[in-house]
Design a protein around this motif. Structure first.
Motif, PDB file in Angstrom:
ATOM      1  N   PHE A  96       0.826  -1.200   0.000  1.00 12.39           N
ATOM      2  CA  PHE A  96       0.000   0.000   0.000  1.00 12.39           C
ATOM      3  C   PHE A  96       0.866   1.258   0.000  1.00 12.39           C
ATOM      4  N   LEU A  97       1.978   1.241   0.722  1.00 10.97           N
ATOM      5  CA  LEU A  97       2.890   2.389   0.702  1.00 10.97           C
ATOM      6  C   LEU A  97       3.528   2.560  -0.674  1.00 10.97           C
ATOM      7  N   TYR A  98       3.910   1.458  -1.311  1.00  6.82           N
ATOM      8  CA  TYR A  98       4.458   1.533  -2.671  1.00  6.82           C
ATOM      9  C   TYR A  98       3.438   2.133  -3.635  1.00  6.82           C
ATOM     10  N   MET A  99       2.189   1.676  -3.550  1.00 11.34           N
ATOM     11  CA  MET A  99       1.154   2.199  -4.443  1.00 11.34           C
ATOM     12  C   MET A  99       0.896   3.674  -4.172  1.00 11.34           C
ATOM     13  N   ARG A 100       0.892   4.068  -2.899  1.00  9.41           N
ATOM     14  CA  ARG A 100       0.697   5.477  -2.573  1.00  9.41           C
ATOM     15  C   ARG A 100       1.812   6.329  -3.156  1.00  9.41           C
ATOM     16  N   ASP A 101       3.050   5.841  -3.050  1.00 10.30           N
ATOM     17  CA  ASP A 101       4.168   6.575  -3.624  1.00 10.30           C
ATOM     18  C   ASP A 101       4.062   6.667  -5.142  1.00 10.30           C
ATOM     19  N   LEU A 102       3.677   5.566  -5.772  1.00 10.46           N
ATOM     20  CA  LEU A 102       3.550   5.584  -7.227  1.00 10.46           C
ATOM     21  C   LEU A 102       2.479   6.566  -7.685  1.00 10.46           C
ATOM     22  N   ILE A 103       1.367   6.576  -7.005  1.00 10.19           N
ATOM     23  CA  ILE A 103       0.275   7.461  -7.398  1.00 10.19           C
ATOM     24  C   ILE A 103       0.600   8.915  -7.103  1.00 10.19           C
ATOM     25  N   LEU A 112       8.092  26.931 -13.389  1.00 10.01           N
ATOM     26  CA  LEU A 112       8.723  27.731 -14.439  1.00 10.01           C
ATOM     27  C   LEU A 112       9.976  28.420 -13.931  1.00 10.01           C
ATOM     28  N   GLN A 113      10.090  28.607 -12.623  1.00 13.71           N
ATOM     29  CA  GLN A 113      11.231  29.297 -12.058  1.00 13.71           C
ATOM     30  C   GLN A 113      12.447  28.380 -11.946  1.00 13.71           C
ATOM     31  N   ASP A 114      12.238  27.077 -11.978  1.00 13.81           N
ATOM     32  CA  ASP A 114      13.364  26.150 -11.918  1.00 13.81           C
ATOM     33  C   ASP A 114      14.182  26.241 -13.201  1.00 13.81           C
ATOM     34  N   GLN A 115      15.431  25.954 -13.061  1.00 15.76           N
ATOM     35  CA  GLN A 115      16.263  25.902 -14.247  1.00 15.76           C
ATOM     36  C   GLN A 115      15.903  24.663 -15.041  1.00 15.76           C
ATOM     37  N   LEU A 116      15.968  24.799 -16.330  1.00 19.50           N
ATOM     38  CA  LEU A 116      15.549  23.711 -17.197  1.00 19.50           C
ATOM     39  C   LEU A 116      16.400  22.463 -16.985  1.00 19.50           C
ATOM     40  N   GLN A 117      17.697  22.626 -16.785  1.00 18.34           N
ATOM     41  CA  GLN A 117      18.576  21.478 -16.582  1.00 18.34           C
ATOM     42  C   GLN A 117      18.240  20.754 -15.279  1.00 18.34           C
ATOM     43  N   ASN A 118      18.015  21.495 -14.186  1.00 16.18           N
ATOM     44  CA  ASN A 118      17.653  20.883 -12.906  1.00 16.18           C
ATOM     45  C   ASN A 118      16.334  20.128 -13.011  1.00 16.18           C
ATOM     46  N   CYS A 119      15.409  20.675 -13.764  1.00 12.27           N
ATOM     47  CA  CYS A 119      14.109  20.030 -13.924  1.00 12.27           C
ATOM     48  C   CYS A 119      14.258  18.719 -14.687  1.00 12.27           C
ATOM     49  N   ARG A 120      15.095  18.695 -15.720  1.00 13.51           N
ATOM     50  CA  ARG A 120      15.300  17.467 -16.497  1.00 13.51           C
ATOM     51  C   ARG A 120      15.959  16.384 -15.646  1.00 13.51           C
ATOM     52  N   VAL A 121      16.966  16.776 -14.876  1.00 13.78           N
ATOM     53  CA  VAL A 121      17.648  15.804 -14.019  1.00 13.78           C
ATOM     54  C   VAL A 121      16.681  15.250 -12.983  1.00 13.78           C
ATOM     55  N   HIS A 122      15.914  16.125 -12.361  1.00 16.09           N
ATOM     56  CA  HIS A 122      14.946  15.682 -11.363  1.00 16.09           C
ATOM     57  C   HIS A 122      13.896  14.778 -11.993  1.00 16.09           C
ATOM     58  N   ASP A 123      13.463  15.106 -13.212  1.00  7.28           N
ATOM     59  CA  ASP A 123      12.462  14.298 -13.908  1.00  7.28           C
ATOM     60  C   ASP A 123      13.025  12.920 -14.247  1.00  7.28           C
ATOM     61  N   GLN A 124      14.284  12.844 -14.665  1.00  3.06           N
ATOM     62  CA  GLN A 124      14.905  11.556 -14.966  1.00  3.06           C
ATOM     63  C   GLN A 124      15.037  10.696 -13.709  1.00  3.06           C
ATOM     64  N   ILE A 125      15.433  11.299 -12.600  1.00  2.47           N
ATOM     65  CA  ILE A 125      15.537  10.567 -11.343  1.00  2.47           C
ATOM     66  C   ILE A 125      14.166  10.080 -10.902  1.00  2.47           C
ATOM     67  N   LEU A 126      13.156  10.920 -11.075  1.00  2.00           N
ATOM     68  CA  LEU A 126      11.798  10.538 -10.695  1.00  2.00           C
ATOM     69  C   LEU A 126      11.300   9.359 -11.527  1.00  2.00           C
ATOM     70  N   ILE A 127      11.589   9.368 -12.822  1.00  2.00           N
ATOM     71  CA  ILE A 127      11.178   8.260 -13.685  1.00  2.00           C
ATOM     72  C   ILE A 127      11.919   6.988 -13.279  1.00  2.00           C
ATOM     73  N   TYR A 128      13.206   7.101 -12.998  1.00  4.16           N
ATOM     74  CA  TYR A 128      14.015   5.958 -12.573  1.00  4.16           C
ATOM     75  C   TYR A 128      13.484   5.383 -11.263  1.00  4.16           C
ATOM     76  N   CYS A 129      13.220   6.252 -10.295  1.00  2.68           N
ATOM     77  CA  CYS A 129      12.723   5.800  -8.996  1.00  2.68           C
ATOM     78  C   CYS A 129      11.327   5.201  -9.104  1.00  2.68           C
ATOM     79  N   GLY A 134       7.837   0.433  -9.123  1.00  2.00           N
ATOM     80  CA  GLY A 134       6.881  -0.458  -9.783  1.00  2.00           C
ATOM     81  C   GLY A 134       7.370  -1.901  -9.805  1.00  2.00           C
ATOM     82  N   ILE A 135       8.665  -2.096 -10.087  1.00  2.00           N
ATOM     83  CA  ILE A 135       9.219  -3.453 -10.087  1.00  2.00           C
ATOM     84  C   ILE A 135       9.215  -4.025  -8.670  1.00  2.00           C
ATOM     85  N   ALA A 136       9.550  -3.204  -7.687  1.00  2.00           N
ATOM     86  CA  ALA A 136       9.521  -3.658  -6.294  1.00  2.00           C
ATOM     87  C   ALA A 136       8.096  -4.013  -5.872  1.00  2.00           C
TER      88      ALA A 136
END
Length: 182
Positions: A96-103, A112-129, A134-136
């Motif tokens: 249930f905690l995994y599903m809550r995190d996924l959702i 919009l105030q974030d730097q574009l590079q920081n946003c891309r890196v954060h987005d890639q880490i978020l997709i990876y995590c 999901g596999i876990a």
């Protein structure tokens, strides 16, 4: 064959050694994912290491199921039943905690105030995590299904031991019996 031997034989008939081996592998996978979550800073809801609990419990449940198959005794079947119930409960809560995190983390958006590079890196880490989560979740759900199955077979062997059916059996016939009117 005594009743105890037949109950043990019915438990051993479901091959708890195979269930146990798969539970050991799933438990080791869960511990590996817990380690990756901590190393890669993918821990959302965790500050006490809850991602290691299902792996450890599934590993122990697998070891006890293998032991119950190698040295069959009613005590080991009872121990197998208890650890399967505990592991299933903990894994269900963690799922249930995994599903809550996924959702909750699928709706992330950069400001919009974030730097574009920081946003891309954060987005890639978020997709990876999120992918790892999901596999876990999938492996934990597999472990949950296995523990519930072993608990059901263990309960069949333990809970019905020395129980007698006190329910009367009534045979119904297709022809009617007429009562004598008095």
């Amino acid at each position: 064959m005594s009743e105890l031997e037949s109950l043990l034989h019915s438990f051993l008939g479901v091959q708890p050694r195979v269930f146990g081996a798969v539970l050991v592998v799933v438990g080791l996978l869960q511990v590996a994912f817990g380690t990756l979550f901590v190393i890669d800073n993918c821990v959302y809801t965790d500050s006490v290491g809850i991602h290691f609990f299902p792996g450890i419990l599934l590993f122990l449940a697998g070891i006890i199921a293998i032991a119950a198959d190698r040295a069959p005794s009613m005590a080991l079947v009872k121990a197998c039943l208890v650890i399967q119930i505990i592991a299933a409960t903990v894994v269900m809560v963690i799922n249930f905690l995994y599903m809550r995190d996924l959702i909750s983390y699928l709706s992330f958006a950069c400001d919009l105030q974030d730097q574009l590079q920081n946003c891309r890196v954060h987005d890639q880490i978020l997709i990876y995590c999120t992918g790892m989560r999901g596999i876990a979740l999938f492996t934990a759900t597999l472990g949950l299904c296995l523990t519930v199955s072993l608990a059901a077979f263990g309960c069949k062997a333990v809970c019905y031991q020395n129980s007698e059916d006190n329910v009367p059996i009534v045979a119904l016939s297709s022809h009617e019996v007429k009562a004598d009117p008095e």
